[in-house]
Design an enzyme around this catalytic site. Structure first.
Site, PDB file in Angstrom:
ATOM      1  N   ASP A  47       0.845  -1.203   0.000  1.00  0.00           N
ATOM      2  CA  ASP A  47       0.000   0.000   0.000  1.00  0.00           C
ATOM      3  C   ASP A  47       0.879   1.252   0.000  1.00  0.00           C
ATOM      4  O   ASP A  47       0.380   2.373  -0.053  1.00  0.00           O
ATOM      5  CB  ASP A  47      -1.018  -0.011   1.144  1.00  0.00           C
ATOM      6  N   SER A  48       2.221   1.043  -0.006  1.00  0.00           N
ATOM      7  CA  SER A  48       3.143   2.160  -0.255  1.00  0.00           C
ATOM      8  C   SER A  48       2.897   2.736  -1.647  1.00  0.00           C
ATOM      9  O   SER A  48       3.408   3.807  -1.979  1.00  0.00           O
ATOM     10  CB  SER A  48       4.599   1.702  -0.107  1.00  0.00           C
ATOM     11  N   ASP A  86      -1.119  -6.034  -0.221  1.00  0.00           N
ATOM     12  CA  ASP A  86      -1.566  -5.402   1.030  1.00  0.00           C
ATOM     13  C   ASP A  86      -3.072  -5.181   1.023  1.00  0.00           C
ATOM     14  O   ASP A  86      -3.626  -4.646   0.047  1.00  0.00           O
ATOM     15  CB  ASP A  86      -0.899  -4.021   1.183  1.00  0.00           C
ATOM     16  N   LYS A 116      -1.462  -9.388   2.752  1.00  0.00           N
ATOM     17  CA  LYS A 116      -0.750  -8.958   3.970  1.00  0.00           C
ATOM     18  C   LYS A 116      -1.639  -7.964   4.697  1.00  0.00           C
ATOM     19  O   LYS A 116      -2.324  -7.157   4.060  1.00  0.00           O
ATOM     20  CB  LYS A 116       0.599  -8.313   3.607  1.00  0.00           C
ATOM     21  N   GLU A 118      -1.818  -5.464   8.540  1.00  0.00           N
ATOM     22  CA  GLU A 118      -1.039  -4.922   9.659  1.00  0.00           C
ATOM     23  C   GLU A 118      -1.739  -5.197  10.984  1.00  0.00           C
ATOM     24  O   GLU A 118      -2.953  -5.048  11.087  1.00  0.00           O
ATOM     25  CB  GLU A 118      -0.856  -3.404   9.480  1.00  0.00           C
ATOM     26  N   GLU A 185       8.796  -4.309  10.689  1.00  0.00           N
ATOM     27  CA  GLU A 185       9.279  -3.037  10.153  1.00  0.00           C
ATOM     28  C   GLU A 185       9.853  -2.162  11.258  1.00  0.00           C
ATOM     29  O   GLU A 185       9.209  -1.922  12.287  1.00  0.00           O
ATOM     30  CB  GLU A 185       8.117  -2.313   9.435  1.00  0.00           C
TER      31      GLU A 185
HETATM   32  O1  KIV Z   1       3.518  -1.103   1.677  1.00  0.00           O
HETATM   33  C1  KIV Z   1       4.691  -1.503   1.712  1.00  0.00           C
HETATM   34  O2  KIV Z   1       5.502  -1.234   0.818  1.00  0.00           O
HETATM   35  C2  KIV Z   1       5.088  -2.328   2.849  1.00  0.00           C
HETATM   36  C3  KIV Z   1       6.543  -2.603   3.009  1.00  0.00           C
HETATM   37  C4  KIV Z   1       7.245  -1.390   3.493  1.00  0.00           C
HETATM   38  C5  KIV Z   1       6.786  -3.775   3.878  1.00  0.00           C
HETATM   39  O3  KIV Z   1       4.278  -2.730   3.622  1.00  0.00           O
END
Ligand code: KIV
Length: 267
Positions: A47-48, A86, A116, A118, A185
């Site tokens: 989600d980056s 994510d 994934k 959190e 992280e």
């Molecule tokens: O969203 C992302 O890129 C991440 C990584 C930093 C692990 O969750």
């Protein structure tokens, strides 16, 4: 010979054999294809994307539909590596039914291999419900950017004993629930070492030191497309912003001077 497809099972074997796992983010077809052919083990459609693709300050604004768009583009570029997506902020926190619906949409509409999310204990019901539907889940503990407004800062997490103890217990819970891996992280290296040694599933670090079972970096940081983001944990392998800027400046100059296109570049 057709290269072997990476599965969650292979990742477990890699940990057991002491082979480190490489993971990188990608958000589109072309980069995913390059990374897959380079031999990366796992692509994370992070989600980056909210930051590096859409230009938002945080990961919070990106939507499930936008994540599905990025993930389905990535999937079309890969033939070997494992692709994890994510679950974005707001798509799994309210209840486990919503979490399952979001995870199922990702799996059905993108063809990805897992999701994934959190958090630890507070999202455990959702983790279990998604796993019960047969969807592989990767956990994410430590600095969890979707909670940035709760933390108030992107600094190192779990330096204090209470937070470290909760992180260790959350990691164990995620393993016991059936997660196939966990991202840690921005936490102290020795804490990550302890977690990795206590779990049989792979622990992938970002800013969590050398004792993790694998590492993940955001592609824009690793390739030097970003110039502003330079945390201590980042190793920048390229300065891509320089040749890209130079190439585009050259192109502009060629267009302005009528040097491009030449006689050979026209019909
Ligand atoms: O969203 C992302 O890129 C991440 C990584 C930093 C692990 O969750």
């Amino acid at each position: 010979m057709v290269p072997k497809k990476i599965t969650t099972h292979i990742l477990q074997n890699m940990k057991a054999a002491g082979e480190k796992i490489s993971m990188i983010t990608a958000y589109d077809f072309s980069f995913a294809k390059l990374f897959d052919r380079a031999g990366i083990d796992v692509i994370l459609v992070g989600d980056s994307a909210s930051n590096v693709m859409a230009g938002h300050e945080t990961t919070l604004p990106i939507t499930l539909d936008q994540m599905i768009y990025h993930a389905s583009s990535v999937i079309r570029g890969v033939s070997r590596c494992l692709v994890v997506v994510d679950l974005p902020f707001g798509s799994y926190q309210s209840n486990s039914k919503e979490a399952l619906i979001s995870a199922v949409r990702i799996m059905k509409e993108t063809g990805a291999h897992g999701v994934k999310l959190e958090g630890g204990e507070e999202v455990m019901e959702s983790v279990k419900r998604i796993l019960a539907a047969g969807v592989p889940v990767m956990g994410h503990l430590g600095l969890t950017p979707q909670s940035i407004y709760k933390f108030g800062t992107y600094s190192v997490r779990a330096k204090e004993e209470t937070e470290a103890a909760k992180l260790k217990s959350d990691a164990k819970m995620l393993e016991e629930a059936g997660c196939f891996a966990i991202v840690l992280e921005k936490i102290p290296a020795l804490l990550a070492k302890e977690v990795a040694e206590n779990l049989s599933i792979p622990v992938i670090g970002i800013g969590a030191g050398k004792y993790c079972d694998g590492q993940v970096l955001v592609m824009h940081d690793l390739l030097g497309i970003n110039t502003e983001f330079k945390p201590r944990f980042l190793r920048q392998y390229l300065n891509l912003h320089e040749p890209i800027t130079a190439a585009v400046e050259h192109y502009i100059a060629d267009v302005k001077s009528n040097d491009f296109p030449s006689e050979h570049e026209q019909y």
